[in-house]
Design a protein around this motif. Sequence first.
Motif, mmCIF file in Angstrom:
data_model
loop_
_atom_site.group_PDB
_atom_site.id
_atom_site.type_symbol
_atom_site.label_atom_id
_atom_site.label_comp_id
_atom_site.label_asym_id
_atom_site.label_seq_id
_atom_site.Cartn_x
_atom_site.Cartn_y
_atom_site.Cartn_z
ATOM 1 N N ASN A 47 0.841 -1.213 0.000
ATOM 2 C CA ASN A 47 0.000 0.000 0.000
ATOM 3 C C ASN A 47 0.872 1.257 0.000
ATOM 4 N N ILE B 222 -4.434 5.815 4.975
ATOM 5 C CA ILE B 222 -5.509 4.805 5.069
ATOM 6 C C ILE B 222 -6.536 5.003 3.955
ATOM 7 N N GLY B 223 -6.235 5.867 3.008
ATOM 8 C CA GLY B 223 -7.085 5.993 1.818
ATOM 9 C C GLY B 223 -8.266 6.926 1.974
ATOM 10 N N SER B 224 -8.321 7.699 3.074
ATOM 11 C CA SER B 224 -9.479 8.589 3.211
ATOM 12 C C SER B 224 -9.145 10.046 2.833
ATOM 13 N N ALA B 225 -7.965 10.277 2.310
ATOM 14 C CA ALA B 225 -7.618 11.613 1.776
ATOM 15 C C ALA B 225 -6.609 11.389 0.656
ATOM 16 N N SER B 226 -6.387 12.439 -0.156
ATOM 17 C CA SER B 226 -5.429 12.279 -1.260
ATOM 18 C C SER B 226 -4.236 13.208 -1.038
ATOM 19 N N ASP C 149 -4.700 16.892 -0.994
ATOM 20 C CA ASP C 149 -5.178 17.561 0.231
ATOM 21 C C ASP C 149 -4.003 18.131 1.036
ATOM 22 N N ASP D 41 -1.939 11.019 7.733
ATOM 23 C CA ASP D 41 -2.512 9.809 8.349
ATOM 24 C C ASP D 41 -3.707 9.339 7.536
ATOM 25 N N ARG D 42 -4.519 10.299 7.082
ATOM 26 C CA ARG D 42 -5.710 9.938 6.301
ATOM 27 C C ARG D 42 -5.321 9.463 4.898
ATOM 28 N N VAL D 43 -4.274 10.076 4.332
ATOM 29 C CA VAL D 43 -3.805 9.616 3.019
ATOM 30 C C VAL D 43 -3.385 8.150 3.126
#
Length: 604
Positions: free
Chosen positions: A16, A349-353, A356, A345-347
Amino acid sequence: MLGVTPPLSLASSSQNDLRLADELVKVLKQQKAFEPPEKALLRVGFLISVSSCCSCSRTVLDTLNKLTKRFVHEVCREQGLTEVEMVNAKVLTYGSYRLGVHAEDADIDTLCVLPRNITRYDFFDRMRSILQSQPGIEKLNAVEESYVPVIKFKFYNIPIDLVCAILPLSTIPEDLNVNNPSLLRFMDQRCIRSLNGTRVADELLSLVPHVNTFRTVLRCIKLWATKRAIYSNVVGFLGGVAWAILVARICQLYPNACASTVVSKFFRIIAQWNWPSPVILKAIEEYSGNGDVQPWNPRMNIKDREHRMPIITPSYPSMCTTHNVTLSSMKIISGELNMAAGIVDRVMIGSASWDDLFKENIFFQRYEHYIQVIVSADDHLSLIEGAGLIESRLRQLLMKLESAPQVSLAHPFIEGIEASRRCTEMRQVYDFIGAKPPANQQISNAEIDQTFYTKTFYIGLYFRFDLKRASTLNLSAPINGFKKQILQNDAFDNKHLQLHIRYLDRSSLPQELVSAGSATMKRAYEDTDIPSINTASIHLDLNNDNSNSNSSSNNSESNNEQNSRNHKNPSSPTSPITMNTNEPYPYTPSSLAGVNSTLSVPSI
Ligand SMILES: Nc1ncnc2c1ncn2[C@@H]1O[C@H](COP(=O)(O)OP(=O)(O)OP(=O)(O)O)[C@@H](O)[C@H]1O
Ligand SMILES: [Mg+2]
């Protein structure tokens, strides 16, 4: 092992993370963090047409190298030397160009390495004239008295910084090894500092486990810091070399990780760094007793203890790259690091790009209150010189402002904004340079026909209390103190230059500033109206103390006097000072919390 502590993890990255690293490179390319191939060729090796009237074709670096050799031969001939052609000199690069991470609009930092019979005077006199008469070179400005003396210019629109180092050698070998410490023994301080850029770049690359990972992460961090308006050494944030050292340190701690993993670790670890523990890449070499350049050492030098976020160069003599950091800029950097850590952190786990992460910080929408420092001149060269002086001293104003009890944050915009205007009436001049027109209508309406130039520096202010309810705020002491300091400086040419400082609230800022992001503000804009002071909303008294400024700032003084009269708040003496709750505090104090002692580097 690279670094002063063992790595935190030797693990390789997951599938990932590897996929996210590829995506990161794509986004960096879209964002122009890589130089496009045609521009790269212009810099290093491809032939370009110099100008329509010149049949020869050369490259920027190649031309500088040739001009340097010509310069040295000319001086040697004047000195009556025989076999002049045997004396060699050469141009090296340093900075982001040498590190291999320069973006499309980056400068090229270059160093003339000169033999011992050439003097610094020759460089600033003869070399300067040679450059001045070279087609393609414009906006040349020599800054001889700076910490690292430099000639700045644009060569086919590419900004160049050219410094010089005179080596204790009769000729400079083409394969010179600048990392040989014995070279430093008979060199003067300024030459050592000038040579240091090249030595630091080479050593940095040798101190990271994987150069390609380091470069990708550094491009990412440079882009992020530019977008967030915290990329600038001179006004108190971090410059290219400081960001490079931070990235290199994280690469050392995760030697087998790919770029995306290192980026995520970077924000968490640097946001929680136990400042003022220094960030170093190798043990600092002790003072050798040779010459008077002493490496950074807070135990020995009191000045070194003042550094809030010491980030130290690896090559002898090690220097702190962040001596300009103020209390405010440290808060801002820490706040931004924390925000970025959350996004990454969000990138992961796939919840931001990645996009951002690179959202622009709209500086001109962030604060309610701004101070404009306007330097103006009747010719462009004077403006460049005057603005350079103001920019290098702006930190003094920031420190004075943040020491006022009411000021919670004094946030400088990372660069000054240039403008020029052709004026046909005196009143236009006053308006343009930020001065109040005289009461005498005749003078104000007098006709002229001249172009004026300004460079304006902005400082966003955040107060500890609600200005609407509090007493009139008196910032005259820091403002006038700063003005006085500048106007008394011999380098400030009072004949051609003026300095005006004034307050603006957000609604009075030039519209194009409010709508443009920080990174897009790099371009100078022309013929733009700078609005007059919005008298309806001023609660700031800039002129109510006993310190006098030099007479050339009279217009501004009377302007401020007028303002303070206009804005006396009748209820002010008894108004309670309350915490400002209207506006969320832009960088939460918690952003300064958090200590990760396991990461701190050894005691110094
Ligand atoms: N504060 C500093 N302390 C020590 N060295 C510095 C400092 N500022 C600049 N330098 C030296 O000058 C070089 C060039 O500085 P510059 O500001 O152009 O950064 P850069 O790394 O080239 O990044 P950019 O891509 O922004 O040009 C640095 O790499 C460093 O060697
Ligand atoms: Mg540079």
